[in-house]
Design an enzyme around this catalytic site. Structure first.
Site, short mmCIF file in Angstrom:
data_model
loop_
_atom_site.label_atom_id
_atom_site.label_comp_id
_atom_site.label_asym_id
_atom_site.label_seq_id
_atom_site.Cartn_x
_atom_site.Cartn_y
_atom_site.Cartn_z
CG ASP A 64 39.25 -81.43 51.42
OD1 ASP A 64 41.17 -81.36 51.34
OD2 ASP A 64 38.70 -82.93 50.93
NE ARG A 150 60.20 -85.39 59.02
CZ ARG A 150 60.78 -86.37 59.79
NH1 ARG A 150 60.91 -87.62 58.81
NH2 ARG A 150 60.18 -86.27 61.24
CE1 TYR A 153 55.30 -80.97 55.80
CE2 TYR A 153 57.61 -80.24 56.15
CZ TYR A 153 56.69 -79.90 56.26
OH TYR A 153 55.94 -78.77 56.90
CE LYS A 157 54.86 -77.27 54.23
NZ LYS A 157 53.42 -76.62 54.98
CB THR A 188 51.89 -77.52 66.61
OG1 THR A 188 51.28 -78.94 65.96
CG2 THR A 188 52.42 -76.83 65.49
N PRO A 189 50.03 -79.16 68.87
CG PRO A 189 48.03 -79.31 69.75
CD PRO A 189 49.25 -78.66 68.87
#
Length: 255
Positions: A64, A150, A153, A157, A188-189
């Site tokens: 983690d 965003r 986020y 970043k 991506t998944p």
């Protein structure tokens, strides 16, 4: 070119998506890889699959990244030399300034910023002893471009980018390079799950919008990001440090 034989790489967020693609490609180029991810079973399975496909060593360790004790334990388990660290672990969030709660901010910060910091700090110690090493962080176009909904986020970043530049400056004289990659949307998944959770019933529509956000007309692939990571972490990129590399399908310059 891009031979990583004799090098040891730790990749976080390596059980799926970009992290997994990077671990697979590094192993294919003869690096010994240590995969760190939250899901112990998934991480061990990814490492086993890599080891079966290549002649390189691959080890999976549950970690983690938001917890200092977990990071310390994971790097202790990894042991030995450390030539490369790639920080891919990260989480996303949809929300603007008004809709983002303090809890949202704390959750994003704990993984994307604190997690990157903790892993960089754990990796820098053996790199300083060896007087060489490469750190590569996954930032995002969100670090330097305004993206709708965003807010949290983008904040995280931007911090990843700033930490990258700071570490590159601080450790350049000790033989350690530090760069980051800023992808646009990558399929991506995680993206599939993200759309299913946040836009139920609108997945196809939102997927098309994500693809069209890049002038090239599609999202990137994890394999494409991995190729850039391979270059930046190889000796062929020994003259490169303190740089943020966009890989964005024309997002910045062709919109």
């Amino acid at each position: 070119m891009f031979d990583l034989k004799g090098k040891r790489a730790v990749v976080t967020g390596a059980a799926s998506g970009i992290g997994l693609a990077i671990a697979e490609l590094f192993a294919a180029h003869q690096a010994d890889v240590v995969l760190l991810d939250l899901d112990a079973q998934k991480t061990a399975g990814a490492a086993k699959a890599i080891a079966e496909k290549t002649s390189a060593s691959a080890t999976g360790i549950a970690c983690d990244v938001s917890r200092a004790d977990s990071v310390a334990e994971a790097f202790s388990q990894a042991g030995g030399q450390l030539d490369i660290l790639v920080n891919c672990a990260g989480i996303a969030h949809v929300g603007n300034l008004l809709s983002t709660t303090p809890e949202d901010m704390d959750r994003l910060y704990s993984v994307n910023v604190r997690g990157t910091y903790l892993c960089m700090q754990a990796a820098i110690k053996p790199m300083l002893e060896a007087k060489h090493g490469v750190i590569l962080n996954l930032a995002s176009i969100a670090a330097t471009a305004g993206l709708t909904d965003r807010f949290a986020y983008s904040m995280t970043k931007g911090a990843v980018l700033s930490m990258t530049l700071s570490a590159a400056k601080d450790y350049i004289s000790q033989g350690i390079r530090c760069n980051c990659i800023s992808p646009a949307r990558v399929h991506t998944p995680f993206v599939d799950g993200f759309l299913a959770k946040n836009y139920p019933g609108q997945e196809a529509e939102k997927m098309k919008a994500l693809a069209q956000a890049q002038p090239i007309g599609r999202m990137g692939t994890p394999a494409e990001i991995a190729v850039l990571a391979l270059y930046l972490c190889s000796d062929e990129a020994s003259f490169l440090t303190g740089v943020d590399y966009p890989i964005d399908g024309g997002f910045f310059n062709l919109r």
